[in-house]
Design a protein around this motif. Structure first.
Motif, short mmCIF file in Angstrom:
data_model
loop_
_atom_site.label_atom_id
_atom_site.label_comp_id
_atom_site.label_asym_id
_atom_site.label_seq_id
_atom_site.Cartn_x
_atom_site.Cartn_y
_atom_site.Cartn_z
N GLU A 81 0.80 -1.24 -0.18
CA GLU A 81 -0.11 -0.06 0.03
C GLU A 81 0.89 1.21 0.16
OE1 GLU A 81 -2.45 -0.43 3.50
OE2 GLU A 81 -3.11 -2.40 2.70
N ASP A 82 2.00 1.25 0.47
CA ASP A 82 2.97 2.38 0.80
C ASP A 82 4.28 2.45 -0.06
OD1 ASP A 82 1.11 3.79 2.62
OD2 ASP A 82 1.38 2.05 3.82
N GLY A 83 4.43 1.37 -0.90
CA GLY A 83 5.38 1.37 -1.78
C GLY A 83 6.96 1.12 -0.92
N LEU A 84 6.77 0.58 0.26
CA LEU A 84 8.16 0.43 1.11
C LEU A 84 8.83 -0.91 0.35
CD1 LEU A 84 7.11 0.57 4.74
CD2 LEU A 84 8.81 2.08 3.54
N SER A 85 10.13 -0.75 0.65
CA SER A 85 10.66 -2.10 0.33
C SER A 85 11.25 -2.97 1.72
CB SER A 85 12.08 -1.75 -0.54
OG SER A 85 12.01 -0.82 -1.60
N ALA A 86 11.41 -4.05 1.36
CA ALA A 86 11.69 -4.86 2.74
C ALA A 86 12.54 -6.13 2.49
CB ALA A 86 10.36 -5.19 3.41
N LEU A 87 13.40 -6.19 3.71
CA LEU A 87 14.35 -7.45 3.38
C LEU A 87 14.05 -8.11 4.66
CD1 LEU A 87 16.57 -8.98 2.21
CD2 LEU A 87 18.48 -7.98 3.47
N TRP A 88 13.53 -9.27 4.52
CA TRP A 88 12.93 -10.17 5.79
C TRP A 88 13.71 -11.15 5.81
CZ3 TRP A 88 7.76 -9.53 7.88
CH2 TRP A 88 7.24 -10.73 8.77
N ALA A 89 14.48 -11.34 6.99
CA ALA A 89 15.47 -12.49 7.21
C ALA A 89 14.47 -13.42 8.31
CB ALA A 89 16.56 -11.92 8.22
N THR A 90 14.42 -14.96 7.67
CA THR A 90 13.86 -15.62 8.44
C THR A 90 14.29 -17.11 8.35
OG1 THR A 90 11.56 -16.87 8.73
CG2 THR A 90 12.12 -16.27 6.45
N HIS A 91 14.05 -18.08 9.15
CA HIS A 91 14.36 -19.41 9.02
C HIS A 91 12.94 -20.25 8.86
CE1 HIS A 91 13.62 -19.30 13.34
NE2 HIS A 91 13.17 -20.42 13.21
N LEU A 92 12.17 -19.66 8.78
CA LEU A 92 10.51 -20.21 8.67
C LEU A 92 10.18 -20.10 7.19
CD1 LEU A 92 9.32 -18.56 12.02
CD2 LEU A 92 10.21 -20.92 11.50
N LEU A 93 10.00 -21.15 6.63
CA LEU A 93 9.63 -21.43 5.16
C LEU A 93 8.16 -20.86 5.14
CD1 LEU A 93 12.12 -23.64 5.46
CD2 LEU A 93 11.63 -23.90 3.28
N ASP A 94 7.37 -21.03 5.97
CA ASP A 94 6.05 -20.67 5.59
C ASP A 94 5.86 -18.89 5.67
OD1 ASP A 94 6.35 -20.09 8.42
OD2 ASP A 94 4.58 -21.02 9.00
N GLU A 95 6.83 -18.32 5.95
CA GLU A 95 6.92 -16.76 6.05
C GLU A 95 7.22 -16.21 4.56
OE1 GLU A 95 7.55 -15.89 10.71
OE2 GLU A 95 9.01 -15.30 9.36
N VAL A 96 7.59 -17.16 3.61
CA VAL A 96 8.04 -16.98 2.44
C VAL A 96 6.88 -17.08 1.55
CG1 VAL A 96 9.78 -17.38 0.63
CG2 VAL A 96 10.40 -17.61 2.78
N ASP A 97 6.42 -15.85 0.93
CA ASP A 97 5.38 -15.89 -0.09
C ASP A 97 5.77 -16.21 -1.46
OD1 ASP A 97 3.29 -14.15 -2.26
OD2 ASP A 97 2.35 -14.93 -0.49
N SER A 98 4.74 -17.05 -2.31
CA SER A 98 5.39 -17.47 -3.78
C SER A 98 5.76 -16.20 -4.68
CB SER A 98 4.07 -18.33 -4.49
OG SER A 98 2.93 -17.67 -4.52
N ASP A 99 5.24 -15.25 -4.22
CA ASP A 99 5.52 -14.16 -5.13
C ASP A 99 6.87 -13.32 -4.73
OD1 ASP A 99 3.21 -14.56 -7.03
OD2 ASP A 99 1.92 -13.44 -5.64
N ASP A 100 7.43 -13.57 -3.60
CA ASP A 100 8.63 -13.01 -3.14
C ASP A 100 9.75 -13.33 -4.07
OD1 ASP A 100 7.12 -11.94 -0.92
OD2 ASP A 100 8.01 -13.51 0.18
N ASP A 101 10.70 -12.26 -4.19
CA ASP A 101 12.12 -12.64 -4.41
C ASP A 101 12.69 -13.29 -3.25
OD1 ASP A 101 11.86 -11.49 -6.94
OD2 ASP A 101 12.15 -9.50 -6.23
#
Length: 261
Positions: A200-220
């Motif tokens: 909604e606001d055009g932010l960019s985000a680098l999301w560090a995680t070890h949980l695969l279910d937090e990764v969306d199929s449309d993500d890089d």
């Protein structure tokens, strides 16, 4: 309601959109132990990039380098084209950060934590009061703004940290395992909050995680394992037959086999 993200700068014309974050060939050692090995990754503007790796992969060390808590031995880091070593003030002004460890002052109220953070960026209380209230509404904490942080649940504290990270209008969010220690419902809320900000606001985000279910199929996606990038690209390209879990297990297993050969 005003926008969450900051104003676009001169480097963001439609015909010349530099990466929100560009990491090139970064390596780092603790003594003789190398913890990052020629790491390169890019976060496009207006996108979520998932940095996926097991505990100990080097994710937190990389975040510490991007935020200048550590100085990398090799490589370059640029935030919207600005080198963090040559012009750190300008580069860091574009960053909002949610660290893995909790950093709110438990003896202050939620609102006091946000106002104090704003003052560190040279923003006066008069200028920031309305914005802080707006941000707390955005993350569902407006009714708790006068509560001390020590009285919040884990999920509420995390949402307060996200609001605090947005006070100075950054264009890039760095989130280091932001859902660690939270229950399933709280994790889901945090994920939804961040994706809403990006959408909604055009932010960019680098999301560090070890949980695969937090990764969306449309993500890089950038997969980090033992300090190395072992895969990078759209999730749909990396995940063989749509199974990201199996792909991640295979790639990390292949890496161990090759290094032990």
């Amino acid at each position: 309601m005003d926008a969450i993200a900051g104003n676009a700068g001169p480097d963001q014309t439609p015909h010349h959109r530099v990466a929100a974050l560009s990491v090139e060939n970064v390596s780092h050692w603790f003594g003789k132990r190398q913890v990052l090995r020629d790491v390169s990754l890019h976060v496009p503007q207006g996108r979520v990039v998932a940095l996926l790796g097991p505990n100990g992969a080097g994710k937190t060390t990389l975040f510490a380098i991007v935020t200048r808590l550590y100085h990398s031995r090799t490589g370059t880091v640029r935030v919207f084209g600005c080198d963090i070593h040559q012009d750190p003030s300008r580069a860091l002004a574009s960053l909002g950060i949610v660290f893995q460890t909790r950093t709110l002052d438990p003896d202050l109220t939620i609102l006091q934590n946000l106002v104090y953070h704003a003052s560190l960026h040279g923003i006066t209380r008069h200028q920031t009061q309305e914005r802080c209230v707006m941000l707390l509404k955005r993350v569902g904490l407006a009714e708790r703004m006068d509560d001390k942080v020590r009285n919040l649940s884990g999920g509420q504290a995390r949402r307060a940290e996200i609001a605090r990270a947005l006070v100075h209008r950054p264009r890039l969010l760095l989130l280091d395992e932001p859902t660690v220690g939270l229950d399933v419902a709280s994790r889901s809320d945090i994920v939804a909050d961040i994706r809403g900000l990006v959408r909604e606001d055009g932010l960019s985000a680098l999301w560090a995680t070890h949980l695969l279910d937090e990764v969306d199929s449309d993500d890089d996606l950038v997969m980090l394992h033992e300090g190395r990038v072992i895969a990078s690209g759209p999730v749909r390209t990396i995940a063989q037959q749509g199974d990201l879990t199996a792909t991640f297990r295979r790639l990390t297993s292949d890496r161990r086999i090759k290094e032990n050969a």
